[in-house]
Scaffold this motif. Structure first.
Motif, PDB file in Angstrom:
ATOM      1  N   PHE A   1      -9.644   8.257  -1.001  1.00 51.29           N
ATOM      2  CA  PHE A   1     -10.073   7.538  -2.212  1.00 51.29           C
ATOM      3  C   PHE A   1      -8.907   6.683  -2.692  1.00 51.29           C
ATOM      4  O   PHE A   1      -7.773   6.874  -2.247  1.00 51.29           O
ATOM      5  CB  PHE A   1     -10.527   8.508  -3.319  1.00 51.29           C
ATOM      6  CG  PHE A   1      -9.656   9.726  -3.455  1.00 51.29           C
ATOM      7  CD1 PHE A   1      -8.421   9.658  -4.083  1.00 51.29           C
ATOM      8  CD2 PHE A   1     -10.061  10.964  -2.943  1.00 51.29           C
ATOM      9  CE1 PHE A   1      -7.615  10.769  -4.208  1.00 51.29           C
ATOM     10  CE2 PHE A   1      -9.253  12.090  -3.051  1.00 51.29           C
ATOM     11  CZ  PHE A   1      -8.024  11.990  -3.693  1.00 51.29           C
ATOM     12  N   SER A   2      -9.185   5.759  -3.597  1.00 50.90           N
ATOM     13  CA  SER A   2      -8.106   4.896  -4.086  1.00 50.90           C
ATOM     14  C   SER A   2      -7.447   5.529  -5.308  1.00 50.90           C
ATOM     15  O   SER A   2      -8.055   6.326  -6.019  1.00 50.90           O
ATOM     16  CB  SER A   2      -8.657   3.524  -4.455  1.00 50.90           C
ATOM     17  OG  SER A   2      -9.395   3.625  -5.655  1.00 50.90           O
ATOM     18  N   TYR A   3      -6.191   5.180  -5.506  1.00 47.78           N
ATOM     19  CA  TYR A   3      -5.474   5.692  -6.684  1.00 47.78           C
ATOM     20  C   TYR A   3      -6.164   5.259  -7.967  1.00 47.78           C
ATOM     21  O   TYR A   3      -6.243   6.020  -8.928  1.00 47.78           O
ATOM     22  CB  TYR A   3      -4.024   5.204  -6.677  1.00 47.78           C
ATOM     23  CG  TYR A   3      -3.108   6.076  -5.834  1.00 47.78           C
ATOM     24  CD1 TYR A   3      -2.896   7.411  -6.163  1.00 47.78           C
ATOM     25  CD2 TYR A   3      -2.462   5.570  -4.714  1.00 47.78           C
ATOM     26  CE1 TYR A   3      -2.053   8.223  -5.406  1.00 47.78           C
ATOM     27  CE2 TYR A   3      -1.618   6.377  -3.948  1.00 47.78           C
ATOM     28  CZ  TYR A   3      -1.422   7.688  -4.290  1.00 47.78           C
ATOM     29  OH  TYR A   3      -0.597   8.479  -3.536  1.00 47.78           O
ATOM     30  N   GLN A   4      -6.657   4.038  -7.958  1.00 50.59           N
ATOM     31  CA  GLN A   4      -7.318   3.526  -9.151  1.00 50.59           C
ATOM     32  C   GLN A   4      -8.518   4.405  -9.539  1.00 50.59           C
ATOM     33  O   GLN A   4      -8.677   4.773 -10.702  1.00 50.59           O
ATOM     34  CB  GLN A   4      -7.797   2.109  -8.888  1.00 50.59           C
ATOM     35  CG  GLN A   4      -7.924   1.287 -10.130  1.00 50.59           C
ATOM     36  CD  GLN A   4      -7.307  -0.086  -9.920  1.00 50.59           C
ATOM     37  OE1 GLN A   4      -7.384  -0.642  -8.811  1.00 50.59           O
ATOM     38  NE2 GLN A   4      -6.706  -0.633 -10.939  1.00 50.59           N
ATOM     39  N   ASP A   5      -9.335   4.743  -8.531  1.00 46.29           N
ATOM     40  CA  ASP A   5     -10.519   5.572  -8.794  1.00 46.29           C
ATOM     41  C   ASP A   5     -10.133   6.978  -9.234  1.00 46.29           C
ATOM     42  O   ASP A   5     -10.679   7.525 -10.188  1.00 46.29           O
ATOM     43  CB  ASP A   5     -11.399   5.675  -7.539  1.00 46.29           C
ATOM     44  CG  ASP A   5     -12.152   4.380  -7.282  1.00 46.29           C
ATOM     45  OD1 ASP A   5     -12.183   3.532  -8.203  1.00 46.29           O
ATOM     46  OD2 ASP A   5     -12.698   4.228  -6.175  1.00 46.29           O
TER      47      ASP A   5
ATOM     48  N   GLU B   1      -3.893   6.228   0.593  1.00 46.70           N
ATOM     49  CA  GLU B   1      -5.293   6.115   0.199  1.00 46.70           C
ATOM     50  C   GLU B   1      -6.247   6.423   1.349  1.00 46.70           C
ATOM     51  O   GLU B   1      -7.292   7.035   1.139  1.00 46.70           O
ATOM     52  CB  GLU B   1      -5.555   4.743  -0.435  1.00 46.70           C
ATOM     53  CG  GLU B   1      -4.793   4.616  -1.764  1.00 46.70           C
ATOM     54  CD  GLU B   1      -5.026   3.316  -2.522  1.00 46.70           C
ATOM     55  OE1 GLU B   1      -5.476   2.324  -1.903  1.00 46.70           O
ATOM     56  OE2 GLU B   1      -4.758   3.289  -3.731  1.00 46.70           O
ATOM     57  N   SER B   2      -5.854   6.053   2.585  1.00 45.67           N
ATOM     58  CA  SER B   2      -6.744   6.386   3.708  1.00 45.67           C
ATOM     59  C   SER B   2      -6.663   7.883   3.998  1.00 45.67           C
ATOM     60  O   SER B   2      -7.650   8.514   4.376  1.00 45.67           O
ATOM     61  CB  SER B   2      -6.410   5.553   4.945  1.00 45.67           C
ATOM     62  OG  SER B   2      -5.127   5.859   5.418  1.00 45.67           O
TER      63      SER B   2
ATOM     64  N   LYS C   1       0.844  -1.188   0.000  1.00 48.17           N
ATOM     65  CA  LYS C   1       0.000   0.000   0.000  1.00 48.17           C
ATOM     66  C   LYS C   1       0.878   1.237   0.000  1.00 48.17           C
ATOM     67  O   LYS C   1       1.782   1.340   0.834  1.00 48.17           O
ATOM     68  CB  LYS C   1      -0.871   0.009   1.263  1.00 48.17           C
ATOM     69  CG  LYS C   1      -2.107  -0.879   1.162  1.00 48.17           C
ATOM     70  CD  LYS C   1      -3.122  -0.409   2.187  1.00 48.17           C
ATOM     71  CE  LYS C   1      -4.426  -1.162   2.199  1.00 48.17           C
ATOM     72  NZ  LYS C   1      -4.904  -1.813   1.025  1.00 48.17           N
ATOM     73  N   PRO C   2       0.624   2.184  -0.925  1.00 44.40           N
ATOM     74  CA  PRO C   2       1.448   3.393  -0.969  1.00 44.40           C
ATOM     75  C   PRO C   2       1.369   4.167   0.349  1.00 44.40           C
ATOM     76  O   PRO C   2       0.281   4.313   0.917  1.00 44.40           O
ATOM     77  CB  PRO C   2       0.832   4.203  -2.101  1.00 44.40           C
ATOM     78  CG  PRO C   2       0.096   3.220  -2.933  1.00 44.40           C
ATOM     79  CD  PRO C   2      -0.372   2.164  -1.985  1.00 44.40           C
TER      80      PRO C   2
END
Lengths: 281, 270
Positions: B199-203, B194-195, B182-183
């Motif tokens: 939001f997630s990087y993908q989104d 992401e936390s 996890k980054p």
């Protein structure tokens, strides 16, 4: 047969001395190798992202570098790119055709891109014509990069009976997708269309190297009037390479594809007039 | 969003080689955090210049996780390059000591800027330039420290979204653990990007790609199924962080003001 060398080179930004030296070396080598013509890319004497350097690197007929290239052209025909400053001190993105110790023609870029990453018309004055001219080998026209992407350039040159179109460019690698390398696809479609549908030889020389984070992708090529790529230089790598163009191919292609026979310029004239694009003084 | 990894690698390696060599510099320095962005920058540099011309540093603070260190070491091993550790704790602690009220965020920024100081000094020591490690997602969102981790001489990965960074890293066979973790900025225990971002990087990459690269309008994005609030939040983040992506604004007095009408490329004369 005409033997053409495509100089797919890197240039040094605004360092006109270093670039000129590179030109002289390559021209001498091409003379030694008995080439008839050597073609350098757009702005080959100056580099691309010039911004305020435009005013420091401009040349005219009296400049030493231009005189020296004229001298070389007694032995080989040369197409080279530079910033041309005219008597009114307007600056043009220009490409010159040198032959027999003279400048046969200077083409001033007509379509100056000024969108996304481009800012050419901020600095350069606009050329106002696509003029065909006769060389020792063929009747041709020069298009500088964006010029070739406009239908009016191709139409103008066809109307003036060219058999060869020289396209010089500084095309950047932008838009690299998994399923397509956008600039290559755009350019090869354009060049191939011009070659097949105008039935002409198309000589395309694009630069390479990285300037200010921008990569120029190379891929210089020659298309025959049948639309066949008879030489393709690598992507991204500096390379100078030549090919023999069979000038008889033109006749064969025009028998095979006599598109010109049916061309109707009177119809275009009428269309332009009807659309109000002609000034009625 | 999908890139041709082979040609992108070639372009980025050429970029590193040319933008280094043409200014007469031989080496590059990279700070390895244990994360994927610095791993990718370092890998591209080794491919472009060879391992003898790439200098890698691991710059932990006392709270940095052991996993970060292991991952940085694995990347250095993978590249066959020595990893020099410079602990920044003793450099930043005195500053924290005289500022007892300092917030977590300010501390994180001080650490990022301390790392910048070390890397730029190391670049002078080894005759190199500092290679950037900020990706396009971070740059657009302003998720980085101004004059800290955002500072560099040249940045090979600044036009790649995080998801593209992952894809290119897979192609270059960077150790899996580093790609899959996890980054995290590793500024405090258990932190993940992401936390913190929410939001997630993908989104966000999917949205950024459509919004920025493909120039979708707000309405078009909504029609495409993106949440209105999400679009607004991200647009606002991009706008607010524009300052991090440019030079300081200069008050105009003269006829020729730097950047406004004194306009030259950095590669001037090269």
């Amino acid at each position: 047969m005409i033997s053409v060398s495509l100089a797919q080179i890197k240039t040094s930004l605004g360092n006109i001395k270093e670039n000129a030296y590179k030109h002289f070396e390559l021209i001498e080598k091409a003379i030694e190798d008995k080439y008839d013509l050597i073609v350098f890319p757009e702005l080959s004497l100056t580099g691309y992202n010039l911004r305020d350097l435009v005013y420091n690197v401009s040349l005219n007929q009296e400049s030493d570098i231009i005189k020296k290239i004229k001298d070389y052209s007694k032995y080989i025909s040369i197409v080279t790119g530079f910033v041309y400053e005219d008597k009114r001190h307007l600056f043009y993105n220009a490409s010159g055709y040198f032959e027999g110790g003279e400048i046969l023609h200077i083409h001033k870029k007509v379509f100056l891109p000024n969108y996304t990453m481009f800012e050419e018309s901020r600095y350069f004055a606009k050329g106002d014509s696509f003029t065909a001219f006769d060389t020792k080998y063929f009747r041709c026209g020069i298009l500088i990069c964006e010029d070739a992407l406009h239908i009016s350039s191709i139409l103008s040159l066809t109307r003036q009976d060219v058999d060869t179109v020289i396209v010089v460019s500084n095309s950047p690698a932008r838009g690299i997708f998994e399923d397509s390398f956008y600039p290559e696809e755009l350019w090869y479609n354009t060049l191939k269309f011009a070659a097949t549908n105008l039935t002409v030889n198309v000589i395309f020389v694009n630069r390479v190297g990285v300037e200010e984070g921008i990569t120029f992708w190379g891929g210089s090529t020659v298309f025959s009037p049948f639309g066949k790529s008879i030489l393709k230089l690598p992507l991204l790598k500096e390379e100078v390479k030549g090919v023999k163009i069979d000038l008889k191919e033109l006749r064969r292609s025009r028998i095979h594809s006599p598109f010109l026979k049916g061309e109707d310029f009177a119809m275009i004239k009428k269309l332009v007039r009807n659309c109000g694009d002609v000034d009625e003084y | 969003m999908n890139i041709d990894t082979k040609i992108v690698t070639e372009i980025l390696c050429n970029f590193i080689k040319e933008e280094t060599e043409k200014i007469g510099v031989k080496n590059v320095v990279v700070g390895l955090s244990g994360g994927i962005d610095s791993a990718l920058s370092a890998t591209l540099a080794v491919k472009a210049l060879g391992k003898d011309r790439v200098f890698l540093y691991y710059l932990p603070y006392r709270t940095s996780s052991m996993q970060s260190k292991i991952d940085a070491m694995n990347v250095a091993d993978f590249l066959g390059v020595d990893l020099t550790e410079v602990d920044i704790t003793k450099f930043v602690e005195p500053y924290f000591a005289v500022n007892p009220e300092i917030s977590k965020l300010r501390k994180g920024n001080v650490m990022a800027r301390m790392r910048m100081i070390v890397l730029f000094d190391k670049s002078a020591e080894v005759g190199g330039i500092v290679l950037g490690t900020s990706n396009k997602t971070e740059l657009l969102l302003g998720y980085g420290t101004w004059y800290g981790d955002l500072a560099s001489a040249i940045n090979p990965i600044g036009d790649l979204y995080k998801t593209q960074v992952w894809k290119l890293s897979e192609y270059l066979q960077i150790p899996r653990q580093v790609i899959e973790k996890k980054p995290t900025a590793d500024l405090w225990e258990g932190q993940t990007d992401e936390s913190e971002l929410g939001f997630s990087y993908q989104d966000v990459d999917r949205l950024l790609y459509k919004m920025v690269d493909e120039r979708y309008s707000f309405e078009e994005l909504v029609n495409d199924g993106f949440d209105k609030e999400f679009i607004e939040n991200i647009s606002e983040r991009i706008r607010k962080n524009q300052f991090k992506r440019q030079l300081p604004v200069i008050a105009k007095i003269s006829l020729r003001t730097i950047e406004k009408d004194f306009r030259y490329s950095r590669d001037w004369g090269y």
